[in-house]
Scaffold this motif. Structure first.
Motif, PDB file in Angstrom:
ATOM      1  N   ASP A  72       0.853  -1.219   0.034  1.00  0.00           N
ATOM      2  CA  ASP A  72       0.076   0.035  -0.113  1.00  0.00           C
ATOM      3  C   ASP A  72       1.061   1.324   0.160  1.00  0.00           C
ATOM      4  OD1 ASP A  72      -2.833  -1.169   0.194  1.00  0.00           O
ATOM      5  OD2 ASP A  72      -2.108  -1.865   2.318  1.00  0.00           O
ATOM      6  N   GLY A  77      -1.167   7.526   0.692  1.00  0.00           N
ATOM      7  CA  GLY A  77      -2.148   6.342   0.458  1.00  0.00           C
ATOM      8  C   GLY A  77      -3.397   6.627   1.182  1.00  0.00           C
ATOM      9  N   ARG A 163      -9.843  -1.953   7.127  1.00  0.00           N
ATOM     10  CA  ARG A 163      -9.766  -2.976   5.938  1.00  0.00           C
ATOM     11  C   ARG A 163      -9.806  -4.372   6.324  1.00  0.00           C
ATOM     12  NH1 ARG A 163      -4.200  -2.681   2.380  1.00  0.00           N
ATOM     13  NH2 ARG A 163      -5.015  -3.939   0.560  1.00  0.00           N
TER      14      ARG A 163
END
Length: 179
Positions: A72, A77, A163
């Protein structure tokens, strides 16, 4: 107020990330390995981005190329959640570290493009893969349990639950596929 104080405390103490305490031990272990086993390249994968700090130091000390792998993005990000002042600090550190890489890998062309644009690095795509080993047909596999659908999450919680496979698990349960 407590949450804001805790978040700002983390922004100060967890530099470059929550794994900062791991850096000295990892550096000494990597140094020992390089001293006894010839190393041709250093490869680090993040997050956590503390891995890149260790890799950059080892590569510099031993004069070997370093490849930084991004699963990532770091400061640019989606999951970056630190205050603006901290983003500026992290972006400076990230830029200094990446300036010493042989090249950078990441999981998609858009992410590679962001790294090229923001840090001027040579970034290549290394797609997430799969093992193409032949497996038994679904109907012939041994069940893990009594559920009609068996799911296993192998991962971590680096992003504070943002996530999570929970939506998938909830959908499976609603479809009657779980216990």
């Amino acid at each position: 107020l407590r949450a804001a104080i805790a978040k700002s405390r983390g922004a100060v103490l967890e530099y470059p990330d929550a794994m900062v305490g791991w850096i000295p031990g990892a550096f000494h272990k990597a140094r020992r390995i390089c001293g006894t086993w010839p190393c041709d390249v250093v490869v680090s994968s993040g997050p956590p981005f503390s891995a890149h700090v260790v890799a950059a130091a080892i590569a510099r000390e031993w004069g070997i190329p370093w490849v930084a792998d991004y699963r990532d993005l770091w400061t640019n990000g989606t999951y970056y959640d630190k205050p603006d002042w901290r983003r500026r600090l992290d972006t400076r550190l990230e830029g200094r570290l990446l300036a010493s890489t042989a090249f950078v890998t990441t999981v998609s062309e858009p992410l590679a493009g962001d790294l090229r644009r923001d840090f001027g690095v040579k970034a290549e795509v290394a797609l997430n893969g799969f093992d193409d080993v032949e497996v038994e047909a679904f109907g012939q596999r041994e069940r893990i349990g009594e559920a009609r659908l068996n799911l296993l999450f192998v991962g971590n919680n680096l992003y504070g639950g943002r996530r999570s496979p929970q939506l998938l698990f909830d959908a499976a349960a609603q479809m009657g596929l779980g216990p």
